[in-house]
Design a protein around this motif. Structure first.
Motif, PDB file in Angstrom:
ATOM      1  N   SER A 137      38.058 -98.773  -7.420  1.00 28.91           N
ATOM      2  CA  SER A 137      36.776 -97.778  -7.292  1.00 28.91           C
ATOM      3  C   SER A 137      36.970 -96.549  -7.387  1.00 28.91           C
ATOM      4  O   SER A 137      36.103 -95.737  -7.197  1.00 28.91           O
ATOM      5  CB  SER A 137      36.155 -98.183  -6.090  1.00 28.91           C
ATOM      6  OG  SER A 137      37.255 -97.878  -4.807  1.00 28.91           O
ATOM      7  N   ALA A 138      38.544 -95.899  -7.332  1.00 27.68           N
ATOM      8  CA  ALA A 138      38.487 -94.498  -7.360  1.00 27.68           C
ATOM      9  C   ALA A 138      38.003 -93.806  -8.525  1.00 27.68           C
ATOM     10  O   ALA A 138      38.203 -94.223  -9.580  1.00 27.68           O
ATOM     11  CB  ALA A 138      40.071 -94.175  -7.033  1.00 27.68           C
ATOM     12  N   TYR A 139      37.362 -92.785  -8.409  1.00 24.01           N
ATOM     13  CA  TYR A 139      36.702 -91.957  -9.509  1.00 24.01           C
ATOM     14  C   TYR A 139      37.177 -90.667  -9.387  1.00 24.01           C
ATOM     15  O   TYR A 139      37.070 -89.808  -8.231  1.00 24.01           O
ATOM     16  CB  TYR A 139      35.128 -92.064  -9.238  1.00 24.01           C
ATOM     17  CG  TYR A 139      34.494 -91.488 -10.369  1.00 24.01           C
ATOM     18  CD1 TYR A 139      34.130 -92.067 -11.668  1.00 24.01           C
ATOM     19  CD2 TYR A 139      34.084 -89.999 -10.317  1.00 24.01           C
ATOM     20  CE1 TYR A 139      33.410 -91.374 -12.610  1.00 24.01           C
ATOM     21  CE2 TYR A 139      33.316 -89.264 -11.337  1.00 24.01           C
ATOM     22  CZ  TYR A 139      33.042 -90.040 -12.394  1.00 24.01           C
ATOM     23  OH  TYR A 139      32.307 -89.374 -13.487  1.00 24.01           O
ATOM     24  N   GLN A 140      37.708 -89.995 -10.590  1.00 23.28           N
ATOM     25  CA  GLN A 140      38.012 -88.662 -10.607  1.00 23.28           C
ATOM     26  C   GLN A 140      37.214 -87.984 -11.854  1.00 23.28           C
ATOM     27  O   GLN A 140      37.299 -88.492 -12.936  1.00 23.28           O
ATOM     28  CB  GLN A 140      39.434 -88.534 -10.816  1.00 23.28           C
ATOM     29  CG  GLN A 140      40.104 -87.186 -11.105  1.00 23.28           C
ATOM     30  CD  GLN A 140      41.690 -87.454 -11.299  1.00 23.28           C
ATOM     31  OE1 GLN A 140      42.389 -87.931 -10.441  1.00 23.28           O
ATOM     32  NE2 GLN A 140      42.202 -87.067 -12.813  1.00 23.28           N
ATOM     33  N   ARG A 141      37.127 -86.705 -11.657  1.00 29.93           N
ATOM     34  CA  ARG A 141      36.007 -86.090 -12.914  1.00 29.93           C
ATOM     35  C   ARG A 141      36.439 -84.438 -12.697  1.00 29.93           C
ATOM     36  O   ARG A 141      36.544 -83.953 -11.579  1.00 29.93           O
ATOM     37  CB  ARG A 141      34.759 -86.336 -12.583  1.00 29.93           C
ATOM     38  CG  ARG A 141      34.016 -85.761 -14.125  1.00 29.93           C
ATOM     39  CD  ARG A 141      32.496 -86.435 -14.127  1.00 29.93           C
ATOM     40  NE  ARG A 141      31.883 -85.908 -15.428  1.00 29.93           N
ATOM     41  CZ  ARG A 141      30.658 -86.260 -15.726  1.00 29.93           C
ATOM     42  NH1 ARG A 141      30.153 -87.323 -14.997  1.00 29.93           N
ATOM     43  NH2 ARG A 141      30.047 -85.745 -16.696  1.00 29.93           N
ATOM     44  N   ASP A 142      36.628 -83.987 -13.779  1.00 29.49           N
ATOM     45  CA  ASP A 142      37.021 -82.450 -13.957  1.00 29.49           C
ATOM     46  C   ASP A 142      35.480 -81.925 -14.380  1.00 29.49           C
ATOM     47  O   ASP A 142      34.755 -82.451 -15.166  1.00 29.49           O
ATOM     48  CB  ASP A 142      37.892 -82.061 -15.240  1.00 29.49           C
ATOM     49  CG  ASP A 142      39.172 -82.638 -14.574  1.00 29.49           C
ATOM     50  OD1 ASP A 142      39.572 -82.765 -13.581  1.00 29.49           O
ATOM     51  OD2 ASP A 142      39.990 -82.892 -15.608  1.00 29.49           O
ATOM     52  N   LEU A 143      35.090 -80.739 -13.549  1.00 29.45           N
ATOM     53  CA  LEU A 143      33.511 -80.321 -13.707  1.00 29.45           C
ATOM     54  C   LEU A 143      33.612 -78.834 -14.237  1.00 29.45           C
ATOM     55  O   LEU A 143      34.473 -78.194 -13.829  1.00 29.45           O
ATOM     56  CB  LEU A 143      33.142 -80.150 -12.225  1.00 29.45           C
ATOM     57  CG  LEU A 143      33.161 -81.896 -11.543  1.00 29.45           C
ATOM     58  CD1 LEU A 143      32.676 -81.724 -10.163  1.00 29.45           C
ATOM     59  CD2 LEU A 143      31.831 -82.586 -12.398  1.00 29.45           C
ATOM     60  N   PRO A 144      32.766 -78.526 -14.775  1.00 25.58           N
ATOM     61  CA  PRO A 144      32.282 -77.142 -15.449  1.00 25.58           C
ATOM     62  C   PRO A 144      31.910 -76.154 -14.681  1.00 25.58           C
ATOM     63  O   PRO A 144      31.171 -75.347 -15.084  1.00 25.58           O
ATOM     64  CB  PRO A 144      31.322 -77.595 -16.764  1.00 25.58           C
ATOM     65  CG  PRO A 144      30.501 -78.497 -16.200  1.00 25.58           C
ATOM     66  CD  PRO A 144      31.610 -79.425 -15.531  1.00 25.58           C
TER      67      PRO A 144
END
Length: 569
Positions: free
Chosen positions: A173-180
């Protein structure tokens, strides 16, 4: 007066969540960035290590090097007994151990002499700065200041009792995202409950039903203790496991008693369009400096649910978010409440409840909390990406900052407190005596605050970025996510198979139609002609069906790359 005055540390003297362990390559160096500092994470065979991503020789990136096993007795042997893993720079082959100490310089005939560097106090080993590493809730945390690293173990990680158990049961369920956009804009966004029904209309909430006043109230230290006690005494939490990791938020608010059922955007209307609250429902929101924001809600089911976000400033205008959404209804009980023996009917009901919970966990949630959950979370961040990146640009273009915001309601209380904390932390970072040089200090503050030391902003080119880049999913999430990259690879294989099947069916259908036409010309046998026509129709229907499945598969594949988002819908 009731609010405690939390101690403020320099920004780099903290534990920062860098990445989920399952997104990293154990057999290669991994390049990461936090607070404008380039780091390399690598696994020495036993533990994860973190060092400056700069070789001590000519400062080439160590993340372009390799991790290999080197025998202590023979530096050229990559295999053998009594061996250990090292990190080698691929520019000139210098080798470093788990502490960052250089153990071999291939060009040096006298290794003992070459491996020493002159200092004011005498010769010292050549080394690359290394930093303390901890693993918590599946995340790698790094203490980003070498000078204060001896004190790092005294600072606990802000991981809730619920999350500790949830991550063990549902690591997918772990979610990771790079954001602008930067840490400063992400922080004030995720700590803001009021934007949920509008920015995430039809995804998390409903602007028409949940866009109402938010009566938030700041909690005292005693009240924050009570919230912590509620979390740790849950039958779904391991109290012994969490007792030593007690971390209270610097700032925490609640929706005033009895009003959460009407005003909390998630309780007031869930994803099925129903109200989950009653007069006993509670809703808390806290900020745990420097990186953690926690929503703790208890709807009418009395089964609490959290939204737990961890934020990491990479550089000015760039940050990373790591998120979990644990809820007690999907967890295994770790403690049993005392229950008086009841009649046979009550015992059967308890047994059925346990069976239902088991099936929910093992059959439904174990599947949904993977790919489907990740795609939904991507929808959520897409809803914010357009706002926040362009918000940063407009602030810069017009010479404005957060002190110019208009905030006439209590809904902005915690965003204001976050900004005040960030300003004070930046000030302490600049003023506290440190061996860190002025340029590095400016880089640290710039990464967290979004504005450089000379007052310039790095958001000036946002308007030139296409929407596909602003809301890119593949490079910001999919390619490094073990759940989504696996699902995407499976879909790509299915698409290739469907392409082959469709081509085969179309070819076979054409051949069948030709056969039917020829059979009519050659023979008057209606049976043969009819059979050929029927076969052609069946093949044609199968071709149409396969084409539809292929189009749907292509649409699903695109969700892992880019989905445009419109707030006008």
């Amino acid at each position: 007066k009731q609010q405690s005055n939390p101690s403020i540390r320099p920004l780099h003297q903290n534990w920062w969540p860098i990445a989920f362990v399952n997104t990293l390559n154990k057999d290669a160096p991994n390049a990461e960035r936090v607070l404008n500092k380039d780091l390399v994470l690598w696994h020495d065979g036993t533990e994860w290590r973190c060092m400056d991503d700069m070789c001590a020789h000519r400062y080439a990136p160590l993340s372009e090097g390799r991790v290999f096993t080197r025998d202590n007795a023979d530096a050229t042997n990559d295999k053998g007994t009594n061996s250990k893993r090292c990190l080698q720079c691929s520019y000139h082959g210098w080798v470093f151990d788990e502490q960052g100490i250089c153990t071999r310089i291939p060009q040096a005939p006298d290794q003992g002499k070459a491996l020493q560097s002159p200092t004011a106090t005498g010769p010292a080993p050549i080394r690359v700065n290394s930093y303390p590493v901890r693993i918590g809730a599946g995340m790698i945390w790094v203490w980003t200041d070498r000078e204060t690293s001896p004190f790092a173990d005294a600072v606990p990680l802000p991981i809730s009792p619920m999350l500790k158990q949830w991550e063990r049961q549902y690591p997918q369920s772990a979610y990771q995202r790079d954001l602008p956009y930067g840490y400063e804009l992400l922080g004030e966004n995720v700590i803001d409950m009021a934007h949920l029904p509008f920015s995430h209309h039809n995804v998390l909430s409903d602007r028409d039903k949940a866009g109402v006043p938010l009566p938030l109230r700041m909690l005292s230290m005693e009240e924050k203790e009570q919230v912590w006690e509620k979390e740790i005494t849950s039958v779904y939490a391991n109290a012994t496991d969490s007792a030593e990791d007690k971390v209270l938020p610097a700032y925490q608010v609640e929706i005033q008693k009895g009003l959460a059922q009407f005003t909390d955007p998630i309780i007031a209307i869930n994803f099925m369009g129903k109200n989950e609250g009653d007069e006993n429902s509670t809703s808390y929101l806290g900020f745990y400096p420097p990186s953690h924001i926690r929503y703790h809600r208890t709807p009418k089911s009395n089964l609490a649910g959290n939204t737990e976000l961890f934020v990491c400033p990479q550089s000015a205008g760039r940050c990373r978010v790591l998120i979990f959404n644990p809820f007690e209804g999907g967890m295994e009980r770790l403690q049993e409440k005392e229950e008086h023996a009841g009649d046979g009917k009550k015992k059967r009901m308890r047994l059925l409840s346990k069976l239902g919970n088991y099936l929910l966990r093992k059959v439904i949630l174990s599947k949904f909390l993977g790919t489907n959950n990740h795609l939904l979370t991507s929808d959520v961040f897409d809803g914010d990406n357009i706002f926040l990146a362009q918000q940063g640009e407009r602030l810069a273009k017009n010479g404005l900052d957060h002190t110019d915001y208009l905030a006439p309601t209590s809904a902005d209380t915690l965003s204001f407190m976050f900004r005040r904390w960030l300003d004070r932390s930046a000030d302490v970072t600049r003023k506290q005596p440190s061996s860190t040089n002025a340029v590095q200090i400016d880089n640290i503050v710039e990464a967290a605050g979004g504005v450089s030391s000379d007052g310039t902003s790095l958001y000036g080119t946002v308007s030139q970025m296409p929407r596909r880049e602003l809301m890119d999913r593949y490079n910001s999430h999919t390619k490094d996510c073990p759940v989504c990259s696996k699902a995407l690879a499976k879909l790509e294989r299915r698409k290739n198979l469907l392409n082959y099947i469709c081509q085969t069916l179309f070819g076979t259908t054409g051949a069948s139609l030709v056969a039917a036409a020829l059979s009519k010309q050659i023979t008057d046998c209606r049976i043969v002609t009819g059979a050929a026509v029927k076969a052609s129709l069946i093949l044609l229907l199968l071709s149409a069906l396969m084409e539809k499945i292929k189009r749907n598969t292509a649409k699903t594949i695109e969700k892992f790359y880019f989905v445009d988002h419109s707030h006008q819908d």
